[in-house]
Scaffold this active site. Structure first.
Site, PDB file in Angstrom:
ATOM      1  N   CYS A 151       0.770  -1.353  -0.141  1.00 25.44           N
ATOM      2  CA  CYS A 151       0.098   0.067   0.057  1.00 25.44           C
ATOM      3  C   CYS A 151       1.057   1.248   0.061  1.00 25.44           C
ATOM      4  CB  CYS A 151      -0.875   0.047   1.211  1.00 25.44           C
ATOM      5  SG  CYS A 151      -2.411   0.959   0.983  1.00 25.44           S
ATOM      6  N   GLU A 165      -1.690  -8.762   4.162  1.00 24.87           N
ATOM      7  CA  GLU A 165      -1.407  -9.390   5.886  1.00 24.87           C
ATOM      8  C   GLU A 165      -2.857  -9.107   6.515  1.00 24.87           C
ATOM      9  OE1 GLU A 165      -0.560  -6.461   4.151  1.00 24.87           O
ATOM     10  OE2 GLU A 165      -1.659  -4.954   5.829  1.00 24.87           O
ATOM     11  N   HIS A 213      -3.550  -5.267   0.546  1.00 22.34           N
ATOM     12  CA  HIS A 213      -3.039  -5.719   1.992  1.00 22.34           C
ATOM     13  C   HIS A 213      -3.216  -7.240   2.061  1.00 22.34           C
ATOM     14  CE1 HIS A 213      -2.622  -1.801   3.996  1.00 22.34           C
ATOM     15  NE2 HIS A 213      -3.566  -1.305   3.076  1.00 22.34           N
TER      16      HIS A 213
END
Ligand SMILES: *[C@@H]1O[C@H](CO)[C@@H](O)[C@H](O)[C@H]1NC(C)=O
Ligand SMILES: *[C@@H]1O[C@H](CO)[C@@H](O)[C@H](O)[C@H]1NC(C)=O
Ligand SMILES: *[C@@H]1O[C@H](CO)[C@@H](O)[C@H](O)[C@H]1NC(C)=O
Ligand SMILES: *[C@@H]1O[C@H](CO)[C@@H](O)[C@H](O)[C@H]1NC(C)=O
Ligand SMILES: *[C@@H]1O[C@H](CO)[C@@H](O)[C@H](O)[C@H]1NC(C)=O
Ligand SMILES: *[C@@H]1O[C@H](CO)[C@@H](O)[C@H](O)[C@H]1NC(C)=O
Length: 320
Positions: A138, A250, A248
């Site tokens: 990001c 994660e 993202h």
């Protein structure tokens, strides 16, 4: 062992020479035959807290730490506002670095300053054959586009809080990043909204298409659109182990505060396959701390994450 057997059968001077090299290298901490570091340590870059308090001036969202730990790496926080010498010494101690998402300036912040120093050290090292991977998520991806091109090349997009399927390019099948992904997961990534986007700025495909620096450096692996502007969502550098996702990976496994974060089995698998890929890249690097003491002092285990799920978009945060 087959190779030793063959060496014994035809023992030429050349073989003897090679054998000597092997023996001398076997006294180094990592033997040549290993070619893999199974104790990788990855730096995660901190960034300024928006409203700093005493003892809370910078932070790392814990999900980035969990992401790397889940794939077998240990994490060292890379603090902002350190000296270039301190960064250089840390660079020589760790096996890769991750630039997380967030909200600071990619032109002037402690985050940008550290990211630039590590980026330049990584480029230099890789040119020398010292494999050092860099990952940007990001804001980290946006930071990479700035570091590579020297320009802000971003366009405003309506993408703050939406999960999307990836529109893979033809380059994906020859990519390092997705090579090890199961075909089933690739199919799901292309058809289901498994990648969470939380950004207001993006690298428009049109901008990429007209930027010689970015085109020469990065291979585009996927794009997305907000309905108006098509933007680049996944890249890998052609000649360097440098990777970026505007989305993202994660969050799927580790963040729960927003309704648009996907948690399906395929979404969670995406987290782990991305992490496994990057940690495997770090296993190709053999930097190490000068002492065990230096290593244990640097590790993230010296800090405790704070539960912030009730008033932040992150479940847990490490404050520094
Ligand atoms: C800040 O951290 C130091 C060292 O851990 C501690 O002694 C001090 O009390 C902390 N200050 C505040 C305001 O929490
Ligand atoms: C932004 O995208 C959302 C869907 O993600 C949509 O509901 C909204 O209308 C869009 N806003 C604008 C201004 O286009
Ligand atoms: C995927 O990208 C291609 C090439 O840019 C474009 O033609 C196509 O419309 C995109 N598909 C979606 C679903 O965005
Ligand atoms: C991608 O590959 C397909 C099938 O080989 C081809 O039809 C298409 O034109 C290619 N697209 C680009 C942008 O190269
Ligand atoms: C960018 O270039 C690619 C490859 O030439 C092309 O398929 C794509 O349509 C272009 N996209 C835009 C938005 O210009
Ligand atoms: C969130 O909660 C913690 C603990 O209750 C508090 O210290 C912090 O100031 C809060 N943050 C915001 C932005 O409200």
């Amino acid at each position: 062992m087959a190779t030793l057997g063959r060496a014994a059968v035809c023992f030429t001077f050349r073989n003897m020479f090679l054998l000597c090299i092997c023996l001398s290298f076997s006294f180094l901490p990592f033997t040549l035959s290993a070619q893999r570091n199974d104790r990788p340590i990855i730096g995660v870059l901190a960034q300024e807290v928006f409203q700093p308090k005493p003892n809370q001036t910078s932070y790392i969202a814990a999900s980035y730490v969990k992401f790397l730990e889940a794939a077998g790496a240990r994490v060292v926080p890379v603090m902002i506002d350190q000296t270039p010498e301190e960064y250089k010494s840390l660079f020589n101690s760790i096996n890769g670095i991750l630039y997380p998402g967030g909200g600071v300036s990619i032109i002037s912040s402690g985050y940008e300053r550290a990211a630039k120093i590590f980026y330049e050290l990584a480029i230099e090292a890789n040119k020398r054959g010292d494999y050092f991977p860099v990952w940007g998520t990001c804001l980290g991806f946006e930071q990479l586009t700035y570091l590579t091109s020297g320009k802000v090349t971003l366009s405003h997009t309506n993408t703050s809080g939406v999960a999307l399927p990836l529109n893979f390019t033809n380059e994906t099948k020859d990519s390092r990043m997705f090579k090890g992904f199961p075909a089933e997961l690739m199919k799901d990534l292309a058809s289901e909204p498994l990648t969470e986007n939380s950004h207001q700025w993006s690298l428009a495909t049109l901008t990429y298409n007209t930027s010689e620096e970015l085109q020469k450096f990065y291979k585009v692996l996927s794009t997305n659109t907000d309905g108006q502007t098509e933007f680049v969502s996944t890249v890998e550098a052609y000649d360097y182990p440098i990777y970026g996702t505007q989305w993202h990976p994660e969050k799927n496994a580790f963040e729960w505060t927003k309704p648009y974060i996907p948690h399906s089995p395929s979404a969670v698998k995406t987290t782990f396959y991305m992490a496994e890929f990057f940690v495997n890249e770090a296993r190709k690097n053999f930097h190490r701390f000068e002492s065990e003491e230096g290593e244990s002092k640097a590790l993230i285990y010296n800090y405790s994450p704070v539960y912030t799920g009730h008033n932040s978009s992150f479940q847990q945060i490490y404050f520094f």
